[in-house]
Design a protein around this motif. Sequence first.
Motif, mmCIF file in Angstrom:
data_model
loop_
_atom_site.group_PDB
_atom_site.id
_atom_site.type_symbol
_atom_site.label_atom_id
_atom_site.label_comp_id
_atom_site.label_asym_id
_atom_site.label_seq_id
_atom_site.Cartn_x
_atom_site.Cartn_y
_atom_site.Cartn_z
ATOM 1 N N GLY A 207 0.820 -1.204 0.000
ATOM 2 C CA GLY A 207 0.000 0.000 0.000
ATOM 3 C C GLY A 207 0.853 1.253 0.000
ATOM 4 N N SER A 232 -2.941 -1.761 -2.915
ATOM 5 C CA SER A 232 -4.117 -0.986 -2.502
ATOM 6 C C SER A 232 -4.360 0.079 -3.568
ATOM 7 C CB SER A 232 -3.862 -0.307 -1.154
ATOM 8 O OG SER A 232 -2.930 0.754 -1.340
ATOM 9 N N ARG A 233 -5.500 0.699 -3.460
ATOM 10 C CA ARG A 233 -5.813 1.740 -4.446
ATOM 11 C C ARG A 233 -4.852 2.920 -4.342
ATOM 12 N NH1 ARG A 233 -11.684 4.382 -5.730
ATOM 13 N NH2 ARG A 233 -10.935 6.397 -6.384
ATOM 14 N N SER A 234 -4.422 3.227 -3.123
ATOM 15 C CA SER A 234 -3.480 4.337 -2.972
ATOM 16 C C SER A 234 -2.221 4.080 -3.780
ATOM 17 C CB SER A 234 -3.100 4.538 -1.511
ATOM 18 O OG SER A 234 -4.230 4.827 -0.759
ATOM 19 N N GLN A 246 -4.862 -3.939 -8.488
ATOM 20 C CA GLN A 246 -5.608 -3.365 -7.353
ATOM 21 C C GLN A 246 -6.592 -4.364 -6.738
ATOM 22 O OE1 GLN A 246 -7.265 0.628 -7.852
ATOM 23 N NE2 GLN A 246 -9.011 0.016 -6.592
ATOM 24 N N VAL A 247 -6.525 -4.469 -5.432
ATOM 25 C CA VAL A 247 -7.432 -5.338 -4.686
ATOM 26 C C VAL A 247 -8.433 -4.438 -3.964
ATOM 27 C CG1 VAL A 247 -7.564 -6.941 -2.733
ATOM 28 C CG2 VAL A 247 -5.678 -7.121 -4.366
ATOM 29 N N GLY A 248 -9.711 -4.789 -4.029
ATOM 30 C CA GLY A 248 -10.687 -3.996 -3.294
ATOM 31 C C GLY A 248 -11.974 -3.802 -4.047
ATOM 32 N N SER A 265 -3.482 0.179 5.342
ATOM 33 C CA SER A 265 -4.149 0.516 6.605
ATOM 34 C C SER A 265 -5.344 -0.380 6.888
ATOM 35 C CB SER A 265 -4.592 1.985 6.586
ATOM 36 O OG SER A 265 -5.492 2.197 5.514
ATOM 37 N N ALA A 267 -8.554 -0.028 4.947
ATOM 38 C CA ALA A 267 -9.812 0.705 4.696
ATOM 39 C C ALA A 267 -10.875 -0.297 4.240
ATOM 40 C CB ALA A 267 -9.593 1.760 3.609
ATOM 41 N N GLN A 269 -12.874 -0.308 1.877
ATOM 42 C CA GLN A 269 -12.887 -0.613 0.442
ATOM 43 C C GLN A 269 -11.795 -1.611 0.068
ATOM 44 O OE1 GLN A 269 -12.684 2.514 1.688
ATOM 45 N NE2 GLN A 269 -14.491 3.640 0.986
ATOM 46 N N VAL A 283 1.431 -6.433 7.946
ATOM 47 C CA VAL A 283 2.681 -5.818 8.392
ATOM 48 C C VAL A 283 2.445 -4.317 8.340
ATOM 49 C CG1 VAL A 283 5.146 -5.519 7.910
ATOM 50 C CG2 VAL A 283 4.049 -7.725 7.418
ATOM 51 N N LYS A 285 3.369 -0.410 10.579
ATOM 52 C CA LYS A 285 4.090 0.196 11.703
ATOM 53 C C LYS A 285 3.141 0.822 12.728
ATOM 54 C CE LYS A 285 5.109 4.664 9.524
ATOM 55 N NZ LYS A 285 6.137 5.536 8.985
ATOM 56 N N GLY A 301 5.612 -3.037 12.843
ATOM 57 C CA GLY A 301 6.990 -2.604 12.609
ATOM 58 C C GLY A 301 7.154 -2.053 11.201
ATOM 59 N N PHE A 304 10.075 -2.193 5.713
ATOM 60 C CA PHE A 304 11.359 -2.273 5.003
ATOM 61 C C PHE A 304 12.368 -3.146 5.763
ATOM 62 C CE2 PHE A 304 9.324 1.607 3.523
ATOM 63 C CZ PHE A 304 9.250 1.301 2.178
HETATM 64 P P1 FAD Z 1 -3.159 4.379 3.747
HETATM 65 O O1 FAD Z 1 -4.549 4.335 4.241
HETATM 66 O O2 FAD Z 1 -2.495 5.697 3.622
HETATM 67 O O3 FAD Z 1 -2.301 3.425 4.701
HETATM 68 C C1 FAD Z 1 -0.931 3.283 4.615
HETATM 69 C C2 FAD Z 1 -0.518 2.395 5.763
HETATM 70 O O4 FAD Z 1 0.849 2.111 5.650
HETATM 71 C C3 FAD Z 1 -0.730 3.031 7.142
HETATM 72 O O5 FAD Z 1 -1.510 2.157 7.945
HETATM 73 C C4 FAD Z 1 0.677 3.193 7.715
HETATM 74 O O6 FAD Z 1 0.746 2.951 9.100
HETATM 75 C C5 FAD Z 1 1.421 2.108 6.966
HETATM 76 N N1 FAD Z 1 2.844 2.371 6.809
HETATM 77 C C6 FAD Z 1 3.442 3.506 6.349
HETATM 78 N N2 FAD Z 1 4.786 3.360 6.287
HETATM 79 C C7 FAD Z 1 5.049 2.086 6.738
HETATM 80 C C8 FAD Z 1 6.218 1.321 6.900
HETATM 81 N N3 FAD Z 1 7.429 1.834 6.597
HETATM 82 N N4 FAD Z 1 6.097 0.057 7.384
HETATM 83 C C9 FAD Z 1 4.921 -0.470 7.722
HETATM 84 N N5 FAD Z 1 3.741 0.212 7.552
HETATM 85 C C10 FAD Z 1 3.791 1.462 7.075
HETATM 86 N N6 FAD Z 1 -8.847 1.106 -1.736
HETATM 87 C C11 FAD Z 1 -8.353 -0.084 -2.106
HETATM 88 O O7 FAD Z 1 -7.315 -0.550 -1.618
HETATM 89 N N7 FAD Z 1 -9.020 -0.813 -3.064
HETATM 90 C C12 FAD Z 1 -10.159 -0.383 -3.644
HETATM 91 O O8 FAD Z 1 -10.679 -1.083 -4.520
HETATM 92 C C13 FAD Z 1 -10.693 0.872 -3.244
HETATM 93 N N8 FAD Z 1 -11.837 1.339 -3.787
HETATM 94 C C14 FAD Z 1 -12.343 2.516 -3.318
HETATM 95 C C15 FAD Z 1 -13.588 2.960 -3.778
HETATM 96 C C16 FAD Z 1 -14.130 4.128 -3.313
HETATM 97 C C17 FAD Z 1 -15.451 4.575 -3.830
HETATM 98 C C18 FAD Z 1 -13.425 4.909 -2.361
HETATM 99 C C19 FAD Z 1 -14.016 6.177 -1.833
HETATM 100 C C20 FAD Z 1 -12.194 4.483 -1.911
HETATM 101 C C21 FAD Z 1 -11.644 3.294 -2.367
HETATM 102 N N9 FAD Z 1 -10.416 2.844 -1.911
HETATM 103 C C22 FAD Z 1 -9.967 1.615 -2.286
HETATM 104 C C23 FAD Z 1 -9.519 3.693 -1.103
HETATM 105 C C24 FAD Z 1 -9.561 3.406 0.385
HETATM 106 O O9 FAD Z 1 -10.591 4.147 0.986
HETATM 107 C C25 FAD Z 1 -8.219 3.783 1.019
HETATM 108 O O10 FAD Z 1 -7.965 5.128 0.756
HETATM 109 C C26 FAD Z 1 -7.032 2.964 0.537
HETATM 110 O O11 FAD Z 1 -7.333 1.590 0.595
HETATM 111 C C27 FAD Z 1 -5.828 3.264 1.420
HETATM 112 O O12 FAD Z 1 -4.721 2.610 0.878
HETATM 113 P P2 FAD Z 1 -3.494 2.281 1.821
HETATM 114 O O13 FAD Z 1 -3.946 1.412 2.944
HETATM 115 O O14 FAD Z 1 -2.409 1.786 0.952
HETATM 116 O O15 FAD Z 1 -3.021 3.695 2.322
#
Ligand code: FAD
Length: 317
Positions: A207, A232-234, A246-248, A265, A267, A269, A283, A285, A301, A304
């Motif tokens: 992600g 993840s979508r991000s 992309q998974v979700g 994280s 989320a 979705q 995994v 932090k 943790g 990396f």
């Molecule tokens: P973030 O939420 O930013 O999380 C990043 C995580 O990484 C945090 O928990 C942080 O603690 C951790 N982290 C950071 N650095 C480190 C490190 N060095 N070591 C360990 N951990 C670390 N999302 C999807 O995934 N799939 C979908 O299909 C999807 N569809 C969506 C549809 C709609 C209509 C909407 C509104 C949103 C959708 N989303 C989807 C987006 C979703 O809401 C989240 O925004 C997204 O999943 C967040 O991605 P993320 O967990 O990678 O990022």
Amino acid sequence: MSVLVITEQRDGAFRKVSYEALSEGKRVADALGVSLTAVVLGDGVEGIAAEAGKYGAEKILVADAPELREYTVDACTNVLAAIIEKEGPAAIIMGASVQGKELAARLAARLNAGLAMDCIDLRVDGGDLIATRPIYGGKVLAEVALSGAPQIAAIRPNAMTVTETAAAGVIETADVAVGETRIRFIEKTVDTGKADLTEADVIVSGGRGMGGEDFSALEEMAGLLDGAVGASRSAVDEGWRPHADQVGQTGKVVSPSLYIACGISGAIQHLAGMSSSRVIVAVNKDADAPIFAKADYGVVGDLFELVPAITEEVRKI
Ligand code: FAD
């Protein structure tokens, strides 16, 4: 009466979801006290038809035609609708793959049939087929009963157990015409060398926590586990991974045996696409990340440090 399973093959080999649909079809057929018929569609697919018998199909109908070499929804719908009208099955079971979802919807419309999509469980209750399917992005599991005939259940890939039997099916030619079609196949471009996410038994996903497009640590771990890399979508929105990964909710829905979420994280979705995985490892932090509420195993943790350390342990196995 029979239960009819529509198999899916690509380049002359059954896709994994076909074995799952056949095995589940056999369980439903036994519960209904009817036989199991498999349908194999394609061009030059007679050679693989017998394999369907190993998963319980007593009769295997082969629709072999040059027009079926490449999948097009209208040619397949024409052929399958004609077969279903002839056979009059009690229930139709197929995979809810990308192709299966399109075909199931088209067939249901053509046959005026009830359709339960993306089922993770099927059971028979008093002669009725009851399907369990996740709704509201996987937050709720709904049990739905289909009325009328035929009834179509499309099963989520990787959600059902595959069971081999010692039996052998009788192969017959499905004597139906492809008929008039409005879609013409021109060309396909295949992304080679990548495992199909929906069929992968192990997925290592990254992600926003990955911090950039270098997913080599995840690729290495996935390679050792014979798995695929998801995102993840991000991570996709950042341009680090293609949308196909992309998974979700707006990506792929996956049910691998093992899903390892790194820097995700959790989320709702994202969970919608992976919460039916058999074992989830997270995994992250942040010890309060919502993914830990869904995970079977959590490691708090820095990914990396942790991902290479886990990879090293996997290498020793
Ligand atoms: P973030 O939420 O930013 O999380 C990043 C995580 O990484 C945090 O928990 C942080 O603690 C951790 N982290 C950071 N650095 C480190 C490190 N060095 N070591 C360990 N951990 C670390 N999302 C999807 O995934 N799939 C979908 O299909 C999807 N569809 C969506 C549809 C709609 C209509 C909407 C509104 C949103 C959708 N989303 C989807 C987006 C979703 O809401 C989240 O925004 C997204 O999943 C967040 O991605 P993320 O967990 O990678 O990022």
